[in-house]
Design a protein around this motif. Structure first.
Motif, PDB file in Angstrom:
ATOM      1  N   ALA A 234       0.835  -1.206   0.000  1.00  0.00           N
ATOM      2  CA  ALA A 234       0.000   0.000   0.000  1.00  0.00           C
ATOM      3  C   ALA A 234       0.865   1.248   0.000  1.00  0.00           C
ATOM      4  O   ALA A 234       0.580   2.220  -0.709  1.00  0.00           O
ATOM      5  CB  ALA A 234      -0.927  -0.007   1.220  1.00  0.00           C
ATOM      6  N   ALA A 235       1.925   1.247   0.796  1.00  0.00           N
ATOM      7  CA  ALA A 235       2.781   2.428   0.865  1.00  0.00           C
ATOM      8  C   ALA A 235       3.528   2.654  -0.439  1.00  0.00           C
ATOM      9  O   ALA A 235       3.692   3.785  -0.900  1.00  0.00           O
ATOM     10  CB  ALA A 235       3.772   2.270   2.013  1.00  0.00           C
ATOM     11  N   MET A 236       3.998   1.584  -1.079  1.00  0.00           N
ATOM     12  CA  MET A 236       4.787   1.717  -2.294  1.00  0.00           C
ATOM     13  C   MET A 236       3.945   2.100  -3.503  1.00  0.00           C
ATOM     14  O   MET A 236       4.479   2.534  -4.521  1.00  0.00           O
ATOM     15  CB  MET A 236       5.522   0.406  -2.578  1.00  0.00           C
ATOM     16  CG  MET A 236       6.596   0.065  -1.553  1.00  0.00           C
ATOM     17  SD  MET A 236       7.361  -1.543  -1.850  1.00  0.00           S
ATOM     18  CE  MET A 236       8.088  -1.273  -3.470  1.00  0.00           C
TER      19      MET A 236
ATOM     20  N   LEU B 120       2.268  -2.849  10.120  1.00  0.00           N
ATOM     21  CA  LEU B 120       2.694  -2.814   8.725  1.00  0.00           C
ATOM     22  C   LEU B 120       3.430  -4.088   8.345  1.00  0.00           C
ATOM     23  O   LEU B 120       3.176  -4.686   7.294  1.00  0.00           O
ATOM     24  CB  LEU B 120       3.592  -1.601   8.491  1.00  0.00           C
ATOM     25  CG  LEU B 120       4.128  -1.391   7.075  1.00  0.00           C
ATOM     26  CD1 LEU B 120       2.998  -1.181   6.097  1.00  0.00           C
ATOM     27  CD2 LEU B 120       5.091  -0.217   7.045  1.00  0.00           C
ATOM     28  N   ALA B 121       4.353  -4.535   9.197  1.00  0.00           N
ATOM     29  CA  ALA B 121       5.093  -5.758   8.906  1.00  0.00           C
ATOM     30  C   ALA B 121       4.176  -6.972   8.915  1.00  0.00           C
ATOM     31  O   ALA B 121       4.319  -7.879   8.084  1.00  0.00           O
ATOM     32  CB  ALA B 121       6.221  -5.936   9.912  1.00  0.00           C
ATOM     33  N   ALA B 122       3.232  -7.005   9.858  1.00  0.00           N
ATOM     34  CA  ALA B 122       2.293  -8.124   9.906  1.00  0.00           C
ATOM     35  C   ALA B 122       1.463  -8.198   8.625  1.00  0.00           C
ATOM     36  O   ALA B 122       1.180  -9.290   8.112  1.00  0.00           O
ATOM     37  CB  ALA B 122       1.389  -7.990  11.124  1.00  0.00           C
TER      38      ALA B 122
ATOM     39  N   VAL C 214       1.288   3.176   5.878  1.00  0.00           N
ATOM     40  CA  VAL C 214       2.286   3.231   6.947  1.00  0.00           C
ATOM     41  C   VAL C 214       1.699   3.522   8.324  1.00  0.00           C
ATOM     42  O   VAL C 214       2.341   3.231   9.336  1.00  0.00           O
ATOM     43  CB  VAL C 214       3.379   4.273   6.624  1.00  0.00           C
ATOM     44  CG1 VAL C 214       4.112   3.907   5.361  1.00  0.00           C
ATOM     45  CG2 VAL C 214       2.797   5.671   6.521  1.00  0.00           C
ATOM     46  N   THR C 215       0.515   4.113   8.387  1.00  0.00           N
ATOM     47  CA  THR C 215      -0.059   4.452   9.693  1.00  0.00           C
ATOM     48  C   THR C 215      -1.397   3.770   9.956  1.00  0.00           C
ATOM     49  O   THR C 215      -1.863   3.766  11.099  1.00  0.00           O
ATOM     50  CB  THR C 215      -0.260   5.970   9.827  1.00  0.00           C
ATOM     51  OG1 THR C 215      -1.295   6.407   8.930  1.00  0.00           O
ATOM     52  CG2 THR C 215       1.028   6.723   9.506  1.00  0.00           C
ATOM     53  N   GLY C 216      -2.028   3.238   8.930  1.00  0.00           N
ATOM     54  CA  GLY C 216      -3.339   2.634   9.112  1.00  0.00           C
ATOM     55  C   GLY C 216      -4.477   3.620   9.016  1.00  0.00           C
ATOM     56  O   GLY C 216      -5.649   3.233   9.049  1.00  0.00           O
ATOM     57  N   SER C 217      -4.156   4.909   8.894  1.00  0.00           N
ATOM     58  CA  SER C 217      -5.176   5.944   8.753  1.00  0.00           C
ATOM     59  C   SER C 217      -5.062   6.565   7.370  1.00  0.00           C
ATOM     60  O   SER C 217      -3.959   6.873   6.915  1.00  0.00           O
ATOM     61  CB  SER C 217      -4.997   7.030   9.810  1.00  0.00           C
ATOM     62  OG  SER C 217      -5.825   8.155   9.526  1.00  0.00           O
ATOM     63  N   PRO C 218      -6.183   6.784   6.661  1.00  0.00           N
ATOM     64  CA  PRO C 218      -6.108   7.388   5.324  1.00  0.00           C
ATOM     65  C   PRO C 218      -5.915   8.899   5.342  1.00  0.00           C
ATOM     66  O   PRO C 218      -5.861   9.520   4.286  1.00  0.00           O
ATOM     67  CB  PRO C 218      -7.468   7.026   4.714  1.00  0.00           C
ATOM     68  CG  PRO C 218      -8.389   6.925   5.883  1.00  0.00           C
ATOM     69  CD  PRO C 218      -7.561   6.390   7.015  1.00  0.00           C
ATOM     70  N   LEU C 219      -5.802   9.506   6.522  1.00  0.00           N
ATOM     71  CA  LEU C 219      -5.671  10.963   6.625  1.00  0.00           C
ATOM     72  C   LEU C 219      -4.200  11.336   6.741  1.00  0.00           C
ATOM     73  O   LEU C 219      -3.570  11.089   7.777  1.00  0.00           O
ATOM     74  CB  LEU C 219      -6.446  11.485   7.835  1.00  0.00           C
ATOM     75  CG  LEU C 219      -7.963  11.228   7.823  1.00  0.00           C
ATOM     76  CD1 LEU C 219      -8.593  11.751   9.104  1.00  0.00           C
ATOM     77  CD2 LEU C 219      -8.601  11.860   6.593  1.00  0.00           C
ATOM     78  N   PRO C 220      -3.609  11.947   5.702  1.00  0.00           N
ATOM     79  CA  PRO C 220      -2.202  12.346   5.771  1.00  0.00           C
ATOM     80  C   PRO C 220      -2.031  13.604   6.611  1.00  0.00           C
ATOM     81  O   PRO C 220      -3.004  14.312   6.920  1.00  0.00           O
ATOM     82  CB  PRO C 220      -1.836  12.606   4.309  1.00  0.00           C
ATOM     83  CG  PRO C 220      -3.121  13.033   3.682  1.00  0.00           C
ATOM     84  CD  PRO C 220      -4.211  12.262   4.387  1.00  0.00           C
ATOM     85  N   HIS C 221      -0.798  13.893   6.974  1.00  0.00           N
ATOM     86  CA  HIS C 221      -0.489  15.114   7.722  1.00  0.00           C
ATOM     87  C   HIS C 221      -0.098  16.194   6.719  1.00  0.00           C
ATOM     88  O   HIS C 221       0.976  16.138   6.123  1.00  0.00           O
ATOM     89  CB  HIS C 221       0.651  14.858   8.702  1.00  0.00           C
ATOM     90  CG  HIS C 221       1.037  16.066   9.500  1.00  0.00           C
ATOM     91  ND1 HIS C 221       0.253  16.570  10.521  1.00  0.00           N
ATOM     92  CD2 HIS C 221       2.116  16.886   9.429  1.00  0.00           C
ATOM     93  CE1 HIS C 221       0.827  17.626  11.047  1.00  0.00           C
ATOM     94  NE2 HIS C 221       1.964  17.853  10.403  1.00  0.00           N
ATOM     95  N   VAL C 222      -0.972  17.170   6.525  1.00  0.00           N
ATOM     96  CA  VAL C 222      -0.753  18.236   5.545  1.00  0.00           C
ATOM     97  C   VAL C 222      -0.699  19.569   6.284  1.00  0.00           C
ATOM     98  O   VAL C 222      -1.730  20.060   6.757  1.00  0.00           O
ATOM     99  CB  VAL C 222      -1.880  18.271   4.487  1.00  0.00           C
ATOM    100  CG1 VAL C 222      -1.661  19.413   3.509  1.00  0.00           C
ATOM    101  CG2 VAL C 222      -1.951  16.946   3.751  1.00  0.00           C
ATOM    102  N   PRO C 223       0.477  20.190   6.403  1.00  0.00           N
ATOM    103  CA  PRO C 223       0.552  21.538   7.000  1.00  0.00           C
ATOM    104  C   PRO C 223      -0.152  22.546   6.098  1.00  0.00           C
ATOM    105  O   PRO C 223       0.220  22.725   4.944  1.00  0.00           O
ATOM    106  CB  PRO C 223       2.065  21.806   7.063  1.00  0.00           C
ATOM    107  CG  PRO C 223       2.714  20.462   6.983  1.00  0.00           C
ATOM    108  CD  PRO C 223       1.815  19.638   6.122  1.00  0.00           C
TER     109      PRO C 223
END
Length: 824
Positions: free
Chosen positions: A419-421, A597-599, A778-787
């Protein structure tokens, strides 16, 4: 006539300069990234420790899947020891006169900074060393030090090894000193104890006569070890050199692919715009008898001339940029000391070929329709833009759009690294779709915003909307680089902010220790015991960081996936990994804990067995005893401390996490007094250290991506200036029918606002699913951190570029008399 000819030449010159600059910067970036790639492939490090041995035999630092010849493999982060019994086999190789074993391990020397290597005195001849003063070590409590360390014969020194902090007497000083990795020599028996791998050695130095010694040794030993000679011997001295090579190769290869993709889009747009400005000229050539082949050949040759002129200055500029980038990486520790940039012919020839081929194909593609249709139709289309998209362009654009949407949706339902890649694939697919379907986007923007614009500005706004709908292709070629710039910049910056924010948050939330202890190259084992005995200490956890290779499956294919790992003493104090199932108390001798993520990458649950390779390549099968959330902060794999320690180079803890209770007010001072060279961090210090490490990682990404963004921005300005400068006749006609200069400028301002707004909206729609896929992976949440301030700044820069690059040439175009300009 001279004035008219000059005006025509000036318009063509603007387009040629834009194409020239776009190509030149594309070639510069390809050369610089190619230099990084070639430097990784052909990496050479001058040998120091093994400088006297013509051939070095060391462990195989690269592993592949068994039976998969196509697998490129992965580098191992820890040095691989080899059997000492190989010495007998090497001795039998024809031409070999002497085989010298080497046991090398990092040690800490009190009062000295930097990497110090512990060695056996019997391997001193590999350098070669000679005694400048004193004698060789004879007992376990004696050492010989490197001349660069500045120690004197008879001086007592304290050395930290895997069995603790010990005091030794300096019996000799050896030279010549080594700049990168000075040595401390022990007796062979004591060195074996500190190396802690019975029956194994780090490497063998092989001496012999005759040519082809390395080849003969390699044939005798097979592929279970690696045989080094020449400048390659330096790679045997430090395992991080292999990781440095991998980093350069991966970085160079990924950047070249991105640069070429961007170059194709930008250069194609620049040449397409330049050719469209010549539609009337091409139609007239067809009318007087020129064949389609002759027209295509003419445009292709002219594009090759422009490309050749751009390549000439771009090659040395690219080599200089690549060399500077390499030096910056080396200065910041991303590339091991001793690595030197390699400037060979392949990046230069490849970049020149990319520049020439891109220009030729872009020009030939842009002129294809004008050269194929009838002259009368060509003359008509030169005056009025043809409605609709070509069938091939439309189908291709819809295919890329469907692939981008499908990949975005798929990334939200798969788990783990896949998913991350997928994020990079999503942005490439959607940007390409936007470039191909640009005219549709422009017309859609005119339809959606047209009513508001016309009501706000009845003259300038009305003209802008009308022109946007009728000249959608021209404005699409202007909007495409703006969309590319906005999407690429936003994706890069906000991907970093998402990962950085998640890493920092997980590290700080998971740190429950009152104090964290660090030392270089590691913490002596007795420090943990002494810390536990201090009054007020309620718990101590020893940790050691490493990397492992997971034997897993990605998209149906078996792979070795590198993962960050942490070794923990149990029970765990001072660290909260955020366990969601199972328990870390069950790590034991056979247990392993995985991040979420590894699991997902392993497809594993608690109780399931998984296979992986430790840092030195040792294969293990372990049972999953826990799944946790804070993998970004503490590593995706958690193992028992002793397992990681026994397969690491240092054999010492990286950190101690100490928790205190009542009576711990002066605990920091008492912890610092446990051993010399200790660093004691409180919770605020740990947060600052995390931010510093993140800033370093961000610097590396921003340096490389920033240059690509600058290239796109320059191309944006070139495209806008070229497109606006080519509208002299259009502006003249508007003025002849009653339009004022102010009204024309108002029209252009509204067009720039529409194009800038389109770039922001489309770029946001491209960036959003890309970042959602990354964040979810990478975090399990679809909400990215956008400043939000950063987003607003990117949007403002996008609109400012559109305004500045259109209004400046517009003022120039409005300076002449419209009656003269209409005949240009």
């Amino acid at each position: 006539m001279l004035k008219l000819a000059f005006a025509t030449s000036r318009g063509r010159m603007i387009s040629l300069v834009g194409s020239f600059l776009a190509l030149m910067f594309a070639v510069v970036l390809v050369v610089s990234c190619g230099l990084l790639l070639e430097s990784g492939i052909r990496a050479r490090i001058p040998a120091e420790r093994y400088g006297a041995a013509p051939v070095v035999v060391a462990g195989q630092q690269r592993v592949t899947l068994v039976g998969d010849d196509a697998d490129p493999g992965q580098s191992l982060p820890e040095p691989v020891a080899i059997s000492a019994t190989l010495a007998e086999k090497i001795t039998k190789v024809p031409g070999v006169t002497k085989v010298v074993p080497e046991t090398a391990f990092p040690v800490g020397l009190t009062g000295s900074e930097g990497r110090v290597v512990g060695r056996s005195w019997e391997s001193a001849g590999l350098t070669p060393y000679r005694l400048a003063r004193g004698r060789a070590p004879a007992t376990a409590g004696e050492v010989v030090t490197d001349a660069t360390l500045g120690r004197k014969v008879g001086e007592k020194v304290r050395v930290t090894g895997r069995d603790g902090l010990r005091e030794y007497v300096v019996t000799g000083v050896a030279g010549p000193g080594l700049a990168r990795q000075p040595s401390v020599f022990f007796t062979p028996e004591r060195a074996g104890e500190l190396f802690a791998r019975p029956g194994k050695v780090s490497a063998f130095g092989v001496f012999g006569d005759g040519d082809g010694l390395a080849e003969r040794v390699e044939r005798a030993l097979g592929d279970s070890v690696t045989v080094y000679s020449g400048d390659q011997r330096g790679l045997a001295e430090n395992p991080s050199a292999h990781e440095g090579r991998e980093a350069l190769i991966g970085l160079g290869a990924s950047l070249i692919s991105i640069v070429i993709m961007i170059a194709v889009l930008v250069v194609s747009g620049a040449f397409g715009l330049a050719v469209r400005q010549r539609d009337r000229e091409i139609a007239l050539l067809r009318a007087v008898g020129a064949t389609p082949g002759q027209v295509r050949a003419m445009i292709g040759r002219q594009a090759l001339v422009v490309a050749a002129l751009a390549v000439v200055p771009a090659l040395p500029l690219g080599a200089a940029l690549g060399t500077w980038m390499f030096g910056q990486f080396r200065a910041r520790g991303m590339v091991p000391e001793g690595f030197a940039p390699v400037i060979g012919p392949f990046p230069l020839l490849g970049a020149a070929a990319v520049g020439l081929l891109t220009a030729w194909l872009a020009a030939r593609t842009a002129v294809r329709r004008a050269a194929r249709i009838k002259p009368t139709e060509a003359l008509g289309e030169a005056m009025v833009e043809r409605e609709g998209l070509g069938r091939g362009r439309m189908i291709t654009g819809l295919v890329f759009l469907a692939l981008g949407v499908a990949t975005s949706g798929l990334s939200m339902v798969v788990a783990g690294e896949t998913a991350a890649m997928s994020a990079s694939a999503i942005v490439l697919l959607l940007v390409t779709a936007a470039a191909l379907l640009g005219p549709w986007l422009v017309r859609l923007a005119a339809i959606l915003a047209g009513g508001v614009v016309r009501r706000t500005s009845p003259v300038g706004g009305y003209l802008a909307v009308a022109n946007t709908r009728t000249a959608a292709k021209r404005l699409a070629s202007v909007a495409t680089p703006l969309i590319l710039m906005f999407a690429f910049t936003s994706t890069t910056l906000f991907a970093q902010s998402t990962l950085g924010h998640a890493t920092t948050t997980q590290t700080l939330e998971g740190n429950r220790a009152d104090y964290v202890l660090e030392a270089s190259p590691g913490l002596p084992p007795e420090v943990a015991g002494a810390a536990r005995d201090l009054p007020g200490v309620t718990g101590v956890t020893e940790t050691i960081r490493s990397k492992v290779l997971g034997d897993t499956v990605e998209l149906g294919d078996p792979i070795l996936m590198p993962m960050e790992a942490i070794g923990l003493t149990v029970p765990v104090h001072g660290i909260d990994l955020g366990v969601t199932s199972g328990s870390l108390d069950r790590l034991g001798d056979d247990g392993i804990a995985l991040s979420r993520l590894a699991a997902g990458s392993f497809g594993a649950t608690v109780g399931q067995k998984i296979r992986l390779r430790l840092g030195d390549g040792t294969r293990v099968t372990r049972t999953v005893v826990a799944i946790y959330e804070r993998g970004l902060g503490y590593g995706d794999v958690a193992l028992p401390y002793t397992v990681v320690r026994d397969h690491s180079e240092t054999g010492m803890a990286d950190r101690l996490y100490v928790t205190g209770g009542p009576g711990s007010s002066d605990l920091a001072k008492r912890l610092a007094a446990l051993a010399p060279g200790l660093t004691v961090l409180d919770r605020d210090d740990v947060g600052a250290a995390v931010n510093t490490a993140q800033e370093f990682s961000d610097w590396a990404n921003l340096l490389l991506v920033g240059m690509i963004i600058v290239f796109i921005a320059i191309s944006v300005v070139n495209t806008l200036v070229t497109a606006t400068g080519a509208r002299v006749r259009e502006f003249a006609l508007l003025r002849l029918v009653g339009g004022t200069r102010r009204q024309v400028r108002g029209m252009v301002r509204w067009e720039a606002l529409l194009v800038g707004g389109l770039a922001i909206v489309t770029g946001t729609l491209i960036t959003a699913p890309t970042l959602m896929a990354l964040s979810y992976g990478v975090t399990g949440s679809p909400l990215p951190h956008v400043p939000y301030l950063t987003y607003a700044a990117i949007a403002a820069i996008t609109v400012a570029l559109a305004y500045a690059a259109t209004l400046t040439p517009t003022r120039t175009a409005l300076q002449g008399h419209p009656a003269t300009q209409i005949r240009t």
